[in-house]
Design a protein around this motif. Structure first.
Motif, PDB file in Angstrom:
ATOM      1  N   ASP A   4      22.096  67.669  71.227  1.00 28.74           N
ATOM      2  CA  ASP A   4      23.014  68.022  70.148  1.00 28.74           C
ATOM      3  C   ASP A   4      24.465  67.848  70.600  1.00 28.74           C
ATOM      4  N   THR A   5      24.784  68.358  71.770  1.00 24.24           N
ATOM      5  CA  THR A   5      26.148  68.259  72.297  1.00 24.24           C
ATOM      6  C   THR A   5      26.518  66.804  72.549  1.00 24.24           C
ATOM      7  N   PHE A   6      25.566  66.041  73.106  1.00 28.05           N
ATOM      8  CA  PHE A   6      25.813  64.621  73.390  1.00 28.05           C
ATOM      9  C   PHE A   6      26.105  63.848  72.109  1.00 28.05           C
ATOM     10  N   VAL A   7      25.296  64.057  71.095  1.00 33.73           N
ATOM     11  CA  VAL A   7      25.471  63.324  69.837  1.00 33.73           C
ATOM     12  C   VAL A   7      26.825  63.650  69.207  1.00 33.73           C
ATOM     13  N   ARG A   8      27.192  64.914  69.204  1.00 34.72           N
ATOM     14  CA  ARG A   8      28.476  65.294  68.598  1.00 34.72           C
ATOM     15  C   ARG A   8      29.665  64.797  69.416  1.00 34.72           C
ATOM     16  N   ALA A   9      29.441  64.542  70.708  1.00 36.00           N
ATOM     17  CA  ALA A   9      30.512  64.008  71.567  1.00 36.00           C
ATOM     18  C   ALA A   9      30.706  62.509  71.375  1.00 36.00           C
ATOM     19  N   LEU A  10      29.710  61.836  70.795  1.00 40.18           N
ATOM     20  CA  LEU A  10      29.821  60.388  70.583  1.00 40.18           C
ATOM     21  C   LEU A  10      30.892  60.098  69.530  1.00 40.18           C
ATOM     22  N   PRO A  11      31.953  59.365  69.866  1.00 38.14           N
ATOM     23  CA  PRO A  11      32.875  58.927  68.808  1.00 38.14           C
ATOM     24  C   PRO A  11      32.155  57.892  67.949  1.00 38.14           C
ATOM     25  N   LYS A  12      32.095  58.160  66.668  1.00 40.15           N
ATOM     26  CA  LYS A  12      31.282  57.311  65.802  1.00 40.15           C
ATOM     27  C   LYS A  12      31.963  57.083  64.465  1.00 40.15           C
ATOM     28  N   ALA A  13      31.609  55.989  63.820  1.00 42.46           N
ATOM     29  CA  ALA A  13      32.094  55.700  62.467  1.00 42.46           C
ATOM     30  C   ALA A  13      30.947  55.903  61.495  1.00 42.46           C
ATOM     31  N   GLU A  14      31.257  56.484  60.359  1.00 35.37           N
ATOM     32  CA  GLU A  14      30.262  56.596  59.291  1.00 35.37           C
ATOM     33  C   GLU A  14      30.609  55.540  58.243  1.00 35.37           C
ATOM     34  N   LEU A  15      29.677  54.607  58.047  1.00 31.51           N
ATOM     35  CA  LEU A  15      29.942  53.426  57.220  1.00 31.51           C
ATOM     36  C   LEU A  15      29.119  53.386  55.942  1.00 31.51           C
ATOM     37  N   HIS A  16      28.225  54.345  55.766  1.00 29.84           N
ATOM     38  CA  HIS A  16      27.384  54.379  54.559  1.00 29.84           C
ATOM     39  C   HIS A  16      27.324  55.829  54.100  1.00 29.84           C
ATOM     40  N   LEU A  17      28.302  56.193  53.296  1.00 36.00           N
ATOM     41  CA  LEU A  17      28.443  57.575  52.857  1.00 36.00           C
ATOM     42  C   LEU A  17      28.981  57.576  51.431  1.00 36.00           C
ATOM     43  N   HIS A  18      28.163  58.049  50.496  1.00 36.94           N
ATOM     44  CA  HIS A  18      28.594  58.179  49.101  1.00 36.94           C
ATOM     45  C   HIS A  18      29.242  59.547  48.949  1.00 36.94           C
ATOM     46  N   ILE A  19      30.522  59.573  48.668  1.00 36.97           N
ATOM     47  CA  ILE A  19      31.206  60.865  48.653  1.00 36.97           C
ATOM     48  C   ILE A  19      30.627  61.787  47.584  1.00 36.97           C
ATOM     49  N   GLU A  20      30.184  61.233  46.458  1.00 37.64           N
ATOM     50  CA  GLU A  20      29.534  62.077  45.448  1.00 37.64           C
ATOM     51  C   GLU A  20      28.222  62.667  45.973  1.00 37.64           C
ATOM     52  N   GLY A  21      27.633  62.007  46.953  1.00 41.61           N
ATOM     53  CA  GLY A  21      26.387  62.480  47.548  1.00 41.61           C
ATOM     54  C   GLY A  21      26.570  63.555  48.603  1.00 41.61           C
ATOM     55  N   THR A  22      27.830  64.001  48.788  1.00 41.25           N
ATOM     56  CA  THR A  22      28.096  65.133  49.692  1.00 41.25           C
ATOM     57  C   THR A  22      28.332  66.417  48.903  1.00 41.25           C
ATOM     58  N   LEU A  23      28.088  66.365  47.588  1.00 40.23           N
ATOM     59  CA  LEU A  23      28.341  67.522  46.725  1.00 40.23           C
ATOM     60  C   LEU A  23      27.236  68.560  46.906  1.00 40.23           C
ATOM     61  N   GLU A  24      27.500  69.544  47.754  1.00 49.40           N
ATOM     62  CA  GLU A  24      26.525  70.605  48.008  1.00 49.40           C
ATOM     63  C   GLU A  24      26.386  71.477  46.753  1.00 49.40           C
ATOM     64  N   PRO A  25      25.194  72.054  46.524  1.00 43.17           N
ATOM     65  CA  PRO A  25      24.981  72.853  45.310  1.00 43.17           C
ATOM     66  C   PRO A  25      25.992  73.979  45.127  1.00 43.17           C
ATOM     67  N   GLU A  26      26.410  74.605  46.236  1.00 44.62           N
ATOM     68  CA  GLU A  26      27.366  75.711  46.119  1.00 44.62           C
ATOM     69  C   GLU A  26      28.683  75.229  45.516  1.00 44.62           C
ATOM     70  N   LEU A  27      29.194  74.097  46.002  1.00 45.41           N
ATOM     71  CA  LEU A  27      30.438  73.560  45.453  1.00 45.41           C
ATOM     72  C   LEU A  27      30.209  73.033  44.041  1.00 45.41           C
ATOM     73  N   MET A  28      29.055  72.427  43.801  1.00 45.00           N
ATOM     74  CA  MET A  28      28.723  71.932  42.476  1.00 45.00           C
ATOM     75  C   MET A  28      28.815  73.048  41.434  1.00 45.00           C
ATOM     76  N   PHE A  29      28.232  74.191  41.764  1.00 44.14           N
ATOM     77  CA  PHE A  29      28.241  75.303  40.808  1.00 44.14           C
ATOM     78  C   PHE A  29      29.638  75.903  40.666  1.00 44.14           C
ATOM     79  N   ALA A  30      30.387  75.953  41.757  1.00 46.57           N
ATOM     80  CA  ALA A  30      31.751  76.478  41.682  1.00 46.57           C
ATOM     81  C   ALA A  30      32.628  75.600  40.795  1.00 46.57           C
ATOM     82  N   LEU A  31      32.508  74.279  40.970  1.00 46.54           N
ATOM     83  CA  LEU A  31      33.308  73.361  40.155  1.00 46.54           C
ATOM     84  C   LEU A  31      32.853  73.390  38.699  1.00 46.54           C
ATOM     85  N   ALA A  32      31.538  73.456  38.479  1.00 45.37           N
ATOM     86  CA  ALA A  32      31.022  73.492  37.106  1.00 45.37           C
ATOM     87  C   ALA A  32      31.528  74.729  36.371  1.00 45.37           C
ATOM     88  N   ALA A  33      31.569  75.864  37.091  1.00 38.92           N
ATOM     89  CA  ALA A  33      32.074  77.095  36.474  1.00 38.92           C
ATOM     90  C   ALA A  33      33.558  76.970  36.157  1.00 38.92           C
TER      91      ALA A  33
END
Length: 334
Positions: A4-33
């Motif tokens: 876990d520590t090793f992986v988080r220490a790796l400098p990495k680029a994220e190249l396949h990430l849909h920002i709408e797909g990071t909408l956690e249910p808690e934030l979804m409900f807060a924004l909907a309200a």
């Protein structure tokens, strides 16, 4: 150093990430309200229980329903900042965010509203976390090419704020060939080109994306393994594949991570990267994808470093930006 520590220490680029797909249910409900939007679910728990997908389309139906909570510039800012906080904790030094303007403009949300919120978050993430980022506009392939041109027209005044275009949504029945004119125009405009291909769609879609659309990276691409000639080409040309292991399992592309072909692709010499796709829905952000995949496939630390290096090399950044990340990566043990 544990995994876990090793992986988080790796400098990495994220190249396949849909920002709408990071909408956690808690934030979804807060924004909907806050925005007085009615969601199809009664609670966060009921929403999470709905995250049992039989295929890509069953996920997309839920994904588009949840996106209805996003209405204002501040909503998109908060969405992206929540992602950047997690990305920073996971060791991401650079992120290229896909966003789907057609999902929002169809609901009456202005293109500028989406872009302004995301761009403000990108600036804030650079200042707060030192994470660089790019924005990639994705066209929805289940819509027509003419509708894609309309989205591009809306984007025209803002091209200096965009870095590239992509192609996402349901693959089946929507080959890359459907968007040849659109991608040719984007290439003329100087935009980087990527496309989803070879997840649910056949290897032929990967060939079309390369030859007809002229893309620089293939998003997913795991079904390339079914075509030996294509596999050899991808290895020879070092076309980056932005693979999303937990997503592939959640959407039944593979029955489990142990059956995933990522290591086989890596062993065949392909430029494989690991990404999280739509992590709020698929059970893990980028570090979790690295960790779970390493454990399931027996990836060595040297192989994990190679995957991280691939991501940095495949990022749409300058050599001056890339060099310090690669130097930092080289200091980590194999």
């Amino acid at each position: 150093m544990d995994l876990d520590t090793f992986v988080r220490a790796l400098p990495k680029a994220e190249l396949h990430l849909h920002i709408e797909g990071t909408l956690e249910p808690e934030l979804m409900f807060a924004l909907a309200a806050r925005n007085r939007i009615a969601l199809p679910w009664k609670s966060v728990e009921e929403t999470r229980a709905a995250y049992a997908f039989s295929d890509l389309q069953s996920f997309l139906d839920l994904y588009y329903a949840g996106a209805a909570a996003l209405c204002h510039e501040q909503d998109f800012f908060e969405l992206a900042m929540a992602y950047f906080a997690r990305a920073h904790a996971d060791g991401v030094v650079h992120a290229e965010l896909f966003f789907d303007p057609q999902t929002h403009t169809a609901r009456g949300v202005a293109f500028e509203t989406v872009l302004d919120g995301l761009e403000r978050a990108c600036r804030a993430a650079q200042a707060r976390y030192g994470i660089s980022s790019r924005l990639i506009l994705c066209f929805l392939r289940h819509l027509s090419e003419d509708e894609g041109f309309a989205a591009l027209e809306a984007a025209q005044p803002h091209l200096a704020r965009l870095h590239g275009v992509g192609l996402d949504s349901s693959e089946k029945g929507h080959p890359p060939a459907k968007f040849v004119r659109l991608f040719a125009r984007c290439r003329e405009l100087g935009l980087h080109l990527v496309a989803h291909a070879g997840e649910e769609g056949p290897p032929a879609y990967i060939v079309e994306a390369l030859e007809l659309l002229g893309v620089e990276r293939i998003d997913h691409g795991v079904r390339a393994a079914e075509d030996p000639a294509l596999l050899a080409r991808l290895a020879r040309e070092q076309v980056p594949l932005t693979v999303c292991p937990l997503s592939n399992v959640k959407l039944r592309v593979f029955p489990n991570l142990a059956a995933h072909n990522l290591k086989a692709l890596l062993d065949a010499g392909l430029k494989v990267t690991i990404n999280s796709d739509d992590p709020a829905y698929f059970g893990g952000y980028i570090a979790q994808n690295y960790i779970d995949t390493a454990e399931a496939l027996g990836l060595s630390r040297g192989e994990l470093k190679r995957i991280a290096r691939n991501s940095l090399e495949a990022a749409f950044v300058t050599e001056a930006e890339r060099a310090p990340w690669l130097r930092r990566l080289a200091t980590l043990p194999d």
